[in-house]
Design an enzyme around this catalytic site. Structure first.
Site: not given
Ligand code: NAP
Length: 252
Positions: A147, A160, A164
């Site tokens: 991130s 967090y 990251k």
């Molecule tokens: P999200 O919509 O909250 O989805 C999170 C995903 O991770 C879901 O599929 C969830 O599964 C899964 N997950 C959470 N805990 C888990 C565990 N213990 N074991 C297996 N799966 C697990 O998040 P997102 O925004 O798409 O983010 C995806 C990645 O990108 C993350 O690593 C996040 O930190 C990173 N990121 C996001 C952003 C942003 O702005 N959104 C920015 C930078 C980085 P369930 O659906 O079953 O709960």
């Protein structure tokens, strides 16, 4: 152009946290690129089944595995299912991630442990299991979802951001360790992406972040998935140990 030609009968990708958000888009992008896909999720079975349908519509094989990657038992379950169904892994995307935000004086040990265990230890455990298979194959692509805050920090996200930033160290170390076996390891560092994770933030906080984005909008999760698919491509073999910012200019 030099190509790392593999005699792929099938090409297999494993995406952790593939049920929703960025992970779902990564699963679909990799399916479009011809990969069979193992879709991992923690609890959202219905969402995972929707991702499954979207992948199968691309004409590849796919299946879902419920497994908590924050524990060794969960990762063992995930890789046992993957081995039984597909028998190999060409691409691992460590995408599963959570937030437990708060200022440092209010963050407790559990908030820290949950975030570190899911975001960093989960990636470590999956990298270890995948590396064993990829070393035997003498080929692999690993992409870790970091991130922008892993590079620059963020008030209220000490746990967090630390997880990251840790992923970046993991990425660079494994890139050095595995390069001689045609295994690349890279990180993607998204900025502000429109998913459940950011939708959960208070409206005011969302606006404050958006003001820091030179492009002036949130990323669509597909815009992150395109970069992951590029790194996962067999022609990306000279690109390793890198952190690719996909942040609309936030990190400038
Ligand atoms: P999200 O919509 O909250 O989805 C999170 C995903 O991770 C879901 O599929 C969830 O599964 C899964 N997950 C959470 N805990 C888990 C565990 N213990 N074991 C297996 N799966 C697990 O998040 P997102 O925004 O798409 O983010 C995806 C990645 O990108 C993350 O690593 C996040 O930190 C990173 N990121 C996001 C952003 C942003 O702005 N959104 C920015 C930078 C980085 P369930 O659906 O079953 O709960």
């Amino acid at each position: 152009m030099r190509e790392e030609k593999q005699s792929f009968g099938r090409r297999v990708a494993l995406v952790t946290g593939g049920s929703r958000g960025i992970g779902r888009c990564v699963c679909v992008a990799l399916a479009k690129a011809g990969f069979d896909v193992c879709i991992n999720y923690a609890g959202s079975k219905q969402a995972a089944l929707q991702t499954l349908e979207l992948c199968q519509a691309q004409g590849v094989q796919a299946f879902t595995v419920q497994a908590d990657v924050s524990t060794a038992a969960g990762c063992n379950k995930l890789f046992a299912a993957l081995t039984e169904r597909f028998g190999r892994v060409d691409v691992l995307v460590n995408n599963a991630g959570i937030t437990r935000d708060g200022l440092i004086i209010r963050l407790d040990e559990e908030d820290y442990d949950q975030v570190m265990d899911t975001n960093l230890k989960g990636a470590f455990l999956c990298c270890k299991a995948a590396a064993c298979m990829m070393l035997r194959q003498r080929y692999g692509r690993i992409v870790n979802m970091s991130s922008v805050v892993g590079l620059h920090g963020n008030a209220g996200q000490a746990n967090y951001s630390a997880s990251k930033a840790g992923l970046i160290g993991l990425t660079k170390s494994l890139a050095k360790e595995l390069a001689s076996r045609s295994i690349t390891v890279n990180a993607v560092a998204p900025g502000f992406v429109a998913t459940d994770m950011t939708r959960a933030m208070p409206e005011k906080a969302q606006q404050a972040v958006l003001e820091q984005v030179p492009v002036g909008r949130a990323a669509d999760p597909e815009e992150i998935a395109r970069v992951v698919a590029f790194l996962a491509d067999e022609h990306s073999g000279y690109l390793t140990g890198q952190v690719i910012g996909v942040d609309g200019g936030m990190g400038i």
